[in-house]
Scaffold this active site. Structure first.
Site: not given
Length: 408
Positions: A332, A337, A163, A314, A303, A396
């Site tokens: 988002k 996403h 991502c 985060e 993010h 990931f």
């Protein structure tokens, strides 16, 4: 050591669930209006909603033959590049193609083609499989097709950092410019995998929201009631040049890509390190690369996936490295996403925030989680001068990429 030139963002192109170009995407993101909705192709699955693009006439943009031979993810990338090149005031008919590079990130790839052709093989045997299968699914295909469409004959590269792929593409593009290999780089990310297999896989992993009764409220970054992310599709392309070159042709940048930071957690296949050390180091590296201090940052495009662990980790990293309380938002909540595209989409939105002195709200953030306490922008966009901002992308495999932008 010689100082490196500033990297100018001179053009943007976007196709997102909020709109099929930059202005419409920006307007809806600033309105904070979510795009998640039930999708017919996901009927009867445990998660039956995603963030999809508005209806798009691909042959009108690319021609019928080209549209037929490209997977949807590549189609979106080529169309977004068309808008970005025009926005930059560049003409592929006259530029020196040997000095133009392409770097495109993608996290999953051509899932529409994979799933459709696998079904053909099951139903009809080998003769039913398209001879275009391999050219459609290669991870380098979006970059190669952009190069083909616009005569870019410099390096043509694909990045795959889950991502963070779209953000990694911008890191590589910056390097191509500072090293002198290219004068212009077409860079960004693309992803379109709102398909039954990918949605099911993410649901089985426990990554997706299961709020099927209210999809529009499902993506809620940093909220107490968040329960997973909503899958989206998108493409975003940024045109990067050295600032002196842009100035020489009379082009004022939308913003400057001032610094980049990349790290890897080396901790877990899907989860971030619980103390966020990789995230923190990526932020510090981007600031050092940009010659900025933490107190220079007044906006963070987080993010902010709307997952329990990621948002909390985060948030702690932001509090630790940026203690001056910058305005924080996650787009988002509106767009979902889009995996490998999201880093490029959010970089483009950060550029627009810097350029317009306007910070979009985080949609659906109604009750911030106490574990995520930050200076969030909610409900309505906030007007604020932004001299410097950062955008975060994590993926990931422990990939962390942070980009720092400055006003031009």
């Amino acid at each position: 050591m010689l100082s490196r030139p500033d990297i100018a963002v001179t053009g943007l192109g976007m196709l997102t669930p909020a709109g099929l170009d930059v202005p419409s995407t920006w307007n809806r993101v600033c309105d904070g209006k979510p795009t998640a909705a039930t999708a017919g192709q996901l009927a009867a699955l445990p998660v039956d909603f995603v963030c999809s693009l508005p209806p798009l006439d691909v042959p009108a943009h690319l021609g019928r033959r080209t549209a037929h031979r490209l997977d949807r993810s590549t189609q979106l990338a080529v169309i977004a590049a068309q808008e970005a090149i025009a926005d930059a005031g560049l003409d592929p008919q006259t530029w020196n193609g040997a000095r133009v590079g392409v770097v495109i990130g993608c996290g999953v790839g051509a899932s529409h083609t994979w799933e459709a052709q696998a079904q053909r093989l099951r139903d009809g045997g080998p003769r039913r499989v398209s001879p275009l299968l391999l050219p459609k699914i290669g991870p380098s295909t979006p970059a190669g097709e952009i190069a083909l469409a616009y005569g870019a004959q410099g390096p043509s590269l694909a990045t795959a950092t889950a991502c963070a792929s779209g953000a990694t593409a911008l890191v590589i593009a910056s390097s191509l410019l500072t090293s002198g290999q290219c004068d212009v780089v077409i860079a960004g990310g693309t992803e379109s995998c709102n398909t039954p297999l990918i949605v099911t896989g993410l649901a089985q992993l426990g990554a997706l929201s299961t709020r099927c009764d209210d999809p529009a409220a499902a993506s809620r970054p940093f909220d107490q009631a968040r329960d997973g992310f909503v899958l989206g599709e998108a493409a975003a392309i940024l045109i990067l040049e050295r600032a002196p070159d842009a100035a020489a042709r009379g082009r004022r940048p939308r913003a400057l890509l001032a610094g980049c930071g990349s790290t890897t957690d080396a901790y877990h296949p899907t989860a971030p390190h619980p103390d966020g050390r990789g995230i923190q180091q990526a932020i510090r590296t981007a600031l050092a690369d940009a010659d900025l201090s933490p107190h220079d940052i007044t906006h963070v495009n987080a993010h902010g996936t709307s997952t329990l662990l990621n948002d909390a980790v985060e948030a702690e990293a932001i509090r630790t490295v940026l203690p001056n309380g910058p305005h924080v938002t996650s787009t988002k909540g509106v767009l979902g996403h889009s995996l490998g595209a999201t880093g490029a989409v959010e970089a483009a939105l950060t550029v627009l925030a810097v350029q317009n002195s306007l910070i979009p709200p985080t949609a659906n953030l109604e009750r911030p989680d106490p574990a995520c306490e930050l200076n969030f922008v909610t409900r309505t966009a906030v007007s604020s001068r932004i001299d410097a901002a950062v955008t975060h992308s994590f993926g990931f495999g422990g990939h962390n990429v942070v980009l720092a932008f400055r006003a031009s």
